[in-house]
Design a protein around this motif. Sequence first.
Motif, PDB file in Angstrom:
ATOM      1  N   PHE A  74       1.590   3.012   6.928  1.00 38.26           N
ATOM      2  CA  PHE A  74       0.566   2.939   7.970  1.00 38.26           C
ATOM      3  C   PHE A  74      -0.371   1.763   7.721  1.00 38.26           C
ATOM      4  O   PHE A  74      -0.653   0.981   8.625  1.00 38.26           O
ATOM      5  N   VAL A  75      -0.870   1.659   6.508  1.00 37.96           N
ATOM      6  CA  VAL A  75      -1.901   0.663   6.217  1.00 37.96           C
ATOM      7  C   VAL A  75      -1.322  -0.744   6.170  1.00 37.96           C
ATOM      8  O   VAL A  75      -1.948  -1.693   6.617  1.00 37.96           O
ATOM      9  N   SER A  76      -0.118  -0.874   5.673  1.00 36.43           N
ATOM     10  CA  SER A  76       0.528  -2.185   5.682  1.00 36.43           C
ATOM     11  C   SER A  76       0.716  -2.657   7.121  1.00 36.43           C
ATOM     12  O   SER A  76       0.433  -3.814   7.443  1.00 36.43           O
ATOM     13  N   ALA A  77       1.155  -1.763   7.988  1.00 38.03           N
ATOM     14  CA  ALA A  77       1.343  -2.119   9.396  1.00 38.03           C
ATOM     15  C   ALA A  77       0.010  -2.448  10.071  1.00 38.03           C
ATOM     16  O   ALA A  77      -0.074  -3.372  10.874  1.00 38.03           O
ATOM     17  N   ALA A  78      -1.029  -1.713   9.720  1.00 38.09           N
ATOM     18  CA  ALA A  78      -2.329  -1.904  10.361  1.00 38.09           C
ATOM     19  C   ALA A  78      -3.044  -3.160   9.891  1.00 38.09           C
ATOM     20  O   ALA A  78      -3.848  -3.726  10.628  1.00 38.09           O
ATOM     21  N   THR A  79      -2.753  -3.605   8.670  1.00 42.22           N
ATOM     22  CA  THR A  79      -3.508  -4.718   8.091  1.00 42.22           C
ATOM     23  C   THR A  79      -2.681  -5.968   7.844  1.00 42.22           C
ATOM     24  O   THR A  79      -3.240  -7.044   7.633  1.00 42.22           O
ATOM     25  N   GLY A  80      -1.365  -5.816   7.794  1.00 39.56           N
ATOM     26  CA  GLY A  80      -0.514  -6.946   7.449  1.00 39.56           C
ATOM     27  C   GLY A  80      -0.401  -7.163   5.951  1.00 39.56           C
ATOM     28  O   GLY A  80       0.305  -8.058   5.498  1.00 39.56           O
ATOM     29  N   LYS A  81      -1.080  -6.336   5.158  1.00 41.43           N
ATOM     30  CA  LYS A  81      -1.000  -6.456   3.697  1.00 41.43           C
ATOM     31  C   LYS A  81       0.351  -5.922   3.226  1.00 41.43           C
ATOM     32  O   LYS A  81       0.796  -4.853   3.657  1.00 41.43           O
ATOM     33  N   ALA A  82       0.972  -6.663   2.334  1.00 33.19           N
ATOM     34  CA  ALA A  82       2.282  -6.256   1.825  1.00 33.19           C
ATOM     35  C   ALA A  82       2.152  -5.012   0.958  1.00 33.19           C
ATOM     36  O   ALA A  82       1.277  -4.931   0.101  1.00 33.19           O
ATOM     37  N   LYS A  83       3.013  -4.054   1.206  1.00 30.70           N
ATOM     38  CA  LYS A  83       3.061  -2.854   0.371  1.00 30.70           C
ATOM     39  C   LYS A  83       4.016  -3.103  -0.782  1.00 30.70           C
ATOM     40  O   LYS A  83       4.866  -3.998  -0.706  1.00 30.70           O
ATOM     41  N   PRO A  84       3.921  -2.316  -1.839  1.00 31.62           N
ATOM     42  CA  PRO A  84       4.886  -2.467  -2.936  1.00 31.62           C
ATOM     43  C   PRO A  84       6.315  -2.225  -2.457  1.00 31.62           C
ATOM     44  O   PRO A  84       6.540  -1.480  -1.502  1.00 31.62           O
ATOM     45  N   GLU A  85       7.259  -2.852  -3.112  1.00 36.07           N
ATOM     46  CA  GLU A  85       8.670  -2.668  -2.770  1.00 36.07           C
ATOM     47  C   GLU A  85       9.122  -1.250  -3.090  1.00 36.07           C
ATOM     48  O   GLU A  85       8.619  -0.623  -4.010  1.00 36.07           O
ATOM     49  N   GLY A  86      10.087  -0.783  -2.345  1.00 32.06           N
ATOM     50  CA  GLY A  86      10.704   0.507  -2.630  1.00 32.06           C
ATOM     51  C   GLY A  86       9.946   1.681  -2.040  1.00 32.06           C
ATOM     52  O   GLY A  86       8.963   1.523  -1.332  1.00 32.06           O
ATOM     53  N   SER A  87      10.448   2.842  -2.368  1.00 34.80           N
ATOM     54  CA  SER A  87       9.904   4.095  -1.856  1.00 34.80           C
ATOM     55  C   SER A  87       9.593   5.018  -3.022  1.00 34.80           C
ATOM     56  O   SER A  87      10.415   5.167  -3.932  1.00 34.80           O
ATOM     57  N   LEU A  88       8.436   5.634  -2.984  1.00 38.45           N
ATOM     58  CA  LEU A  88       8.086   6.608  -4.022  1.00 38.45           C
ATOM     59  C   LEU A  88       9.085   7.770  -4.009  1.00 38.45           C
ATOM     60  O   LEU A  88       9.518   8.240  -5.054  1.00 38.45           O
ATOM     61  N   GLU A  89       9.446   8.198  -2.822  1.00 36.95           N
ATOM     62  CA  GLU A  89      10.314   9.372  -2.682  1.00 36.95           C
ATOM     63  C   GLU A  89      11.731   9.118  -3.200  1.00 36.95           C
ATOM     64  O   GLU A  89      12.421  10.050  -3.597  1.00 36.95           O
ATOM     65  N   LYS A  90      12.146   7.856  -3.246  1.00 28.81           N
ATOM     66  CA  LYS A  90      13.516   7.542  -3.676  1.00 28.81           C
ATOM     67  C   LYS A  90      13.601   7.122  -5.145  1.00 28.81           C
ATOM     68  O   LYS A  90      14.689   6.818  -5.622  1.00 28.81           O
ATOM     69  N   ARG A  91      12.478   7.110  -5.847  1.00 29.89           N
ATOM     70  CA  ARG A  91      12.515   6.750  -7.274  1.00 29.89           C
ATOM     71  C   ARG A  91      13.222   7.841  -8.072  1.00 29.89           C
ATOM     72  O   ARG A  91      13.151   9.021  -7.733  1.00 29.89           O
ATOM     73  N   ALA A  92      13.856   7.431  -9.141  1.00 26.06           N
ATOM     74  CA  ALA A  92      14.558   8.394  -9.996  1.00 26.06           C
ATOM     75  C   ALA A  92      13.571   9.303 -10.733  1.00 26.06           C
ATOM     76  O   ALA A  92      13.815  10.498 -10.879  1.00 26.06           O
ATOM     77  N   ASP A  93      12.467   8.757 -11.191  1.00 24.59           N
ATOM     78  CA  ASP A  93      11.489   9.528 -11.965  1.00 24.59           C
ATOM     79  C   ASP A  93      10.577  10.301 -11.022  1.00 24.59           C
ATOM     80  O   ASP A  93       9.726   9.727 -10.351  1.00 24.59           O
ATOM     81  N   GLN A  94      10.763  11.600 -10.973  1.00 29.39           N
ATOM     82  CA  GLN A  94       9.944  12.470 -10.126  1.00 29.39           C
ATOM     83  C   GLN A  94       9.098  13.421 -10.985  1.00 29.39           C
ATOM     84  O   GLN A  94       8.763  14.526 -10.565  1.00 29.39           O
ATOM     85  N   SER A  95       8.747  12.953 -12.176  1.00 28.98           N
ATOM     86  CA  SER A  95       7.912  13.757 -13.073  1.00 28.98           C
ATOM     87  C   SER A  95       6.486  13.833 -12.532  1.00 28.98           C
ATOM     88  O   SER A  95       6.078  13.026 -11.682  1.00 28.98           O
ATOM     89  N   LYS A  96       5.734  14.774 -13.034  1.00 32.81           N
ATOM     90  CA  LYS A  96       4.338  14.922 -12.640  1.00 32.81           C
ATOM     91  C   LYS A  96       3.579  13.623 -12.877  1.00 32.81           C
ATOM     92  O   LYS A  96       2.823  13.172 -12.010  1.00 32.81           O
ATOM     93  N   GLU A  97       3.786  13.003 -14.007  1.00 34.48           N
ATOM     94  CA  GLU A  97       3.087  11.767 -14.348  1.00 34.48           C
ATOM     95  C   GLU A  97       3.436  10.635 -13.371  1.00 34.48           C
ATOM     96  O   GLU A  97       2.552   9.945 -12.856  1.00 34.48           O
ATOM     97  N   ALA A  98       4.713  10.461 -13.080  1.00 35.91           N
ATOM     98  CA  ALA A  98       5.146   9.377 -12.194  1.00 35.91           C
ATOM     99  C   ALA A  98       4.683   9.600 -10.756  1.00 35.91           C
ATOM    100  O   ALA A  98       4.226   8.663 -10.089  1.00 35.91           O
ATOM    101  N   VAL A  99       4.797  10.827 -10.283  1.00 40.07           N
ATOM    102  CA  VAL A  99       4.391  11.131  -8.917  1.00 40.07           C
ATOM    103  C   VAL A  99       2.880  10.946  -8.772  1.00 40.07           C
ATOM    104  O   VAL A  99       2.409  10.321  -7.814  1.00 40.07           O
ATOM    105  N   THR A 100       2.139  11.464  -9.720  1.00 43.04           N
ATOM    106  CA  THR A 100       0.677  11.332  -9.675  1.00 43.04           C
ATOM    107  C   THR A 100       0.278   9.862  -9.658  1.00 43.04           C
ATOM    108  O   THR A 100      -0.551   9.442  -8.833  1.00 43.04           O
TER     109      THR A 100
END
Length: 170
Positions: A74-100
């Motif tokens: 949403f914010v990248s589209a609204a501002t034109g600021k580049a978001k980080p590459e990739g998707s949080l949801e598709k990362r291999a590490d889904q631990s509490k620490e990584a998700v947080t």
Amino acid sequence: MKKIAIICMLLVAGKVASAQTMTAKYIKDWERAKEYTKEYLDAMPEDGYALKPTPEIRSFAAQMDHLGDANYLFVSAATGKAKPEGSLEKRADQSKEAVTKGVMESYDFVIAALKGMTDADLAKDVKVFGMDMKAGTAFEKAFEHQTHHRGQTTPYIRMKGATPPKEKLF
């Protein structure tokens, strides 16, 4: 009569000077939302991050990652600021620490974007997900979205025998 007019003008000027800008209001709301979401992330035990109440729906980690991904989109589209590459949801590490970490960084992205904006910037026309809207509307929709998905995780936390945080309306 002149004194009354001057007093009225001073009162109006004081009101205008003390009025909170929309940008400042959005920043305050997003900072509160970040704190509240962190409380949700902290409330879920580590072994609850993989919890899927039914096979058809996202796990707790995926719900929170989805929330973070949408903050970026949403914010990248609204501002034109580049978001980080990739998707949080598709990362291999889904631990509490990584998700947080990932979700908190998405809030930092939103808040930093807002801190670089003015109310005039919020009034600019943007295109988000193929729809025309004001930049401020995009931030509002992003806020609504993160609230929705955070709320969806309340039963997940309860299913793990933990207590979700108390509401943070203010």
